[in-house]
Design a protein around this motif. Sequence first.
Motif, PDB file in Angstrom:
ATOM      1  N   TYR A  32      51.679  20.961  26.531  1.00 17.99           N
ATOM      2  CA  TYR A  32      51.261  21.359  27.870  1.00 17.99           C
ATOM      3  C   TYR A  32      49.788  21.695  27.946  1.00 17.99           C
ATOM      4  CZ  TYR A  32      56.175  21.662  29.092  1.00 17.99           C
ATOM      5  OH  TYR A  32      57.495  21.371  29.332  1.00 17.99           O
ATOM      6  N   ALA A  33      49.200  21.384  29.098  1.00 22.01           N
ATOM      7  CA  ALA A  33      47.874  21.890  29.413  1.00 22.01           C
ATOM      8  C   ALA A  33      47.977  23.365  29.772  1.00 22.01           C
ATOM      9  CB  ALA A  33      47.262  21.104  30.567  1.00 22.01           C
ATOM     10  N   MET A  34      46.915  24.105  29.489  1.00 21.16           N
ATOM     11  CA  MET A  34      46.861  25.527  29.774  1.00 21.16           C
ATOM     12  C   MET A  34      45.609  25.840  30.581  1.00 21.16           C
ATOM     13  SD  MET A  34      49.561  26.789  28.285  1.00 21.16           S
ATOM     14  CE  MET A  34      49.166  28.537  28.381  1.00 21.16           C
ATOM     15  N   GLY A  35      45.690  26.898  31.362  1.00 19.60           N
ATOM     16  CA  GLY A  35      44.541  27.309  32.147  1.00 19.60           C
ATOM     17  C   GLY A  35      44.359  28.809  32.158  1.00 19.60           C
ATOM     18  N   TRP A  36      43.121  29.211  32.357  1.00 20.37           N
ATOM     19  CA  TRP A  36      42.779  30.597  32.626  1.00 20.37           C
ATOM     20  C   TRP A  36      42.295  30.708  34.063  1.00 20.37           C
ATOM     21  CZ3 TRP A  36      43.768  34.793  29.759  1.00 20.37           C
ATOM     22  CH2 TRP A  36      44.001  34.626  28.390  1.00 20.37           C
ATOM     23  N   TYR A  37      42.861  31.649  34.777  1.00 22.42           N
ATOM     24  CA  TYR A  37      42.454  31.973  36.140  1.00 22.42           C
ATOM     25  C   TYR A  37      41.967  33.410  36.183  1.00 22.42           C
ATOM     26  CZ  TYR A  37      44.975  27.816  37.838  1.00 22.42           C
ATOM     27  OH  TYR A  37      45.418  26.531  38.072  1.00 22.42           O
ATOM     28  N   ARG A  38      41.250  33.742  37.251  1.00 23.55           N
ATOM     29  CA  ARG A  38      40.866  35.128  37.443  1.00 23.55           C
ATOM     30  C   ARG A  38      40.910  35.478  38.923  1.00 23.55           C
ATOM     31  NH1 ARG A  38      34.406  34.827  35.854  1.00 23.55           N
ATOM     32  NH2 ARG A  38      33.688  33.745  37.761  1.00 23.55           N
ATOM     33  N   GLN A  39      41.102  36.757  39.186  1.00 24.42           N
ATOM     34  CA  GLN A  39      41.116  37.255  40.547  1.00 24.42           C
ATOM     35  C   GLN A  39      40.350  38.567  40.598  1.00 24.42           C
ATOM     36  OE1 GLN A  39      44.983  37.781  42.360  1.00 24.42           O
ATOM     37  NE2 GLN A  39      44.091  37.470  44.388  1.00 24.42           N
ATOM     38  N   ALA A  40      39.256  38.560  41.335  1.00 23.30           N
ATOM     39  CA  ALA A  40      38.452  39.749  41.532  1.00 23.30           C
ATOM     40  C   ALA A  40      38.916  40.471  42.788  1.00 23.30           C
ATOM     41  CB  ALA A  40      36.978  39.375  41.649  1.00 23.30           C
ATOM     42  N   GLY A  42      39.377  41.664  46.322  1.00 25.15           N
ATOM     43  CA  GLY A  42      38.981  41.092  47.595  1.00 25.15           C
ATOM     44  C   GLY A  42      38.763  39.596  47.589  1.00 25.15           C
ATOM     45  N   LYS A  43      39.035  38.939  46.471  1.00 26.07           N
ATOM     46  CA  LYS A  43      38.823  37.503  46.366  1.00 26.07           C
ATOM     47  C   LYS A  43      40.119  36.792  45.991  1.00 26.07           C
ATOM     48  CE  LYS A  43      33.971  37.860  44.979  1.00 26.07           C
ATOM     49  NZ  LYS A  43      32.970  37.465  43.955  1.00 26.07           N
ATOM     50  N   GLN A  44      40.141  35.489  46.229  1.00 20.31           N
ATOM     51  CA  GLN A  44      41.293  34.680  45.854  1.00 20.31           C
ATOM     52  C   GLN A  44      41.250  34.335  44.373  1.00 20.31           C
ATOM     53  OE1 GLN A  44      41.532  31.282  48.487  1.00 20.31           O
ATOM     54  NE2 GLN A  44      42.575  32.504  50.045  1.00 20.31           N
ATOM     55  N   ARG A  45      42.420  34.061  43.829  1.00 16.88           N
ATOM     56  CA  ARG A  45      42.502  33.641  42.441  1.00 16.88           C
ATOM     57  C   ARG A  45      41.840  32.274  42.278  1.00 16.88           C
ATOM     58  NH1 ARG A  45      48.153  34.380  39.350  1.00 16.88           N
ATOM     59  NH2 ARG A  45      47.754  36.422  40.318  1.00 16.88           N
ATOM     60  N   GLU A  46      41.062  32.127  41.212  1.00 22.09           N
ATOM     61  CA  GLU A  46      40.348  30.891  40.971  1.00 22.09           C
ATOM     62  C   GLU A  46      40.546  30.424  39.545  1.00 22.09           C
ATOM     63  OE1 GLU A  46      36.091  31.216  41.142  1.00 22.09           O
ATOM     64  OE2 GLU A  46      36.058  33.146  40.103  1.00 22.09           O
ATOM     65  N   LEU A  47      40.517  29.120  39.369  1.00 22.67           N
ATOM     66  CA  LEU A  47      40.591  28.532  38.039  1.00 22.67           C
ATOM     67  C   LEU A  47      39.260  28.717  37.333  1.00 22.67           C
ATOM     68  CD1 LEU A  47      42.139  26.804  35.932  1.00 22.67           C
ATOM     69  CD2 LEU A  47      41.144  24.797  37.050  1.00 22.67           C
TER      70      LEU A  47
END
Length: 115
Positions: A32-40, A42-47
């Motif tokens: 499988y491919a894997m990803g890291w996302y983040r969410q600050a 007041g902001k939307q989650r982003e890749l």
Amino acid sequence: QVQLVESGGGLVQPGGSLRLSCVASGIAFSIYAMGWYRQAPGKQRELVAAITSGGRTNYADSVKGRFGISRDNAKNTVYLQMNSLKSEDTAVYYCNLKGRGIDAWGQGTQVIVSS
């Protein structure tokens, strides 16, 4: 049954480094491919970064050149090496695995970049 557990977050000064880890269980991790996302706040989650089963990587423009994603299939683990950290990198970071009929997320790990 799929579980993803992140670790490695914490408080770091601007310009510092952290390495995040995500350990997967209950799945054939290596295919499988894997990803890291983040969410600050007041902001939307982003890749932030992603890595394919073959090791090909891609990054958000905001972190390219500073962050590196890697994986160790023998350990069922994906890493995010974060260098030259900025206050704008402050966020909760999440690990993600997505495939056919699968969309799994970890609980997140907090990264705070502040002096």
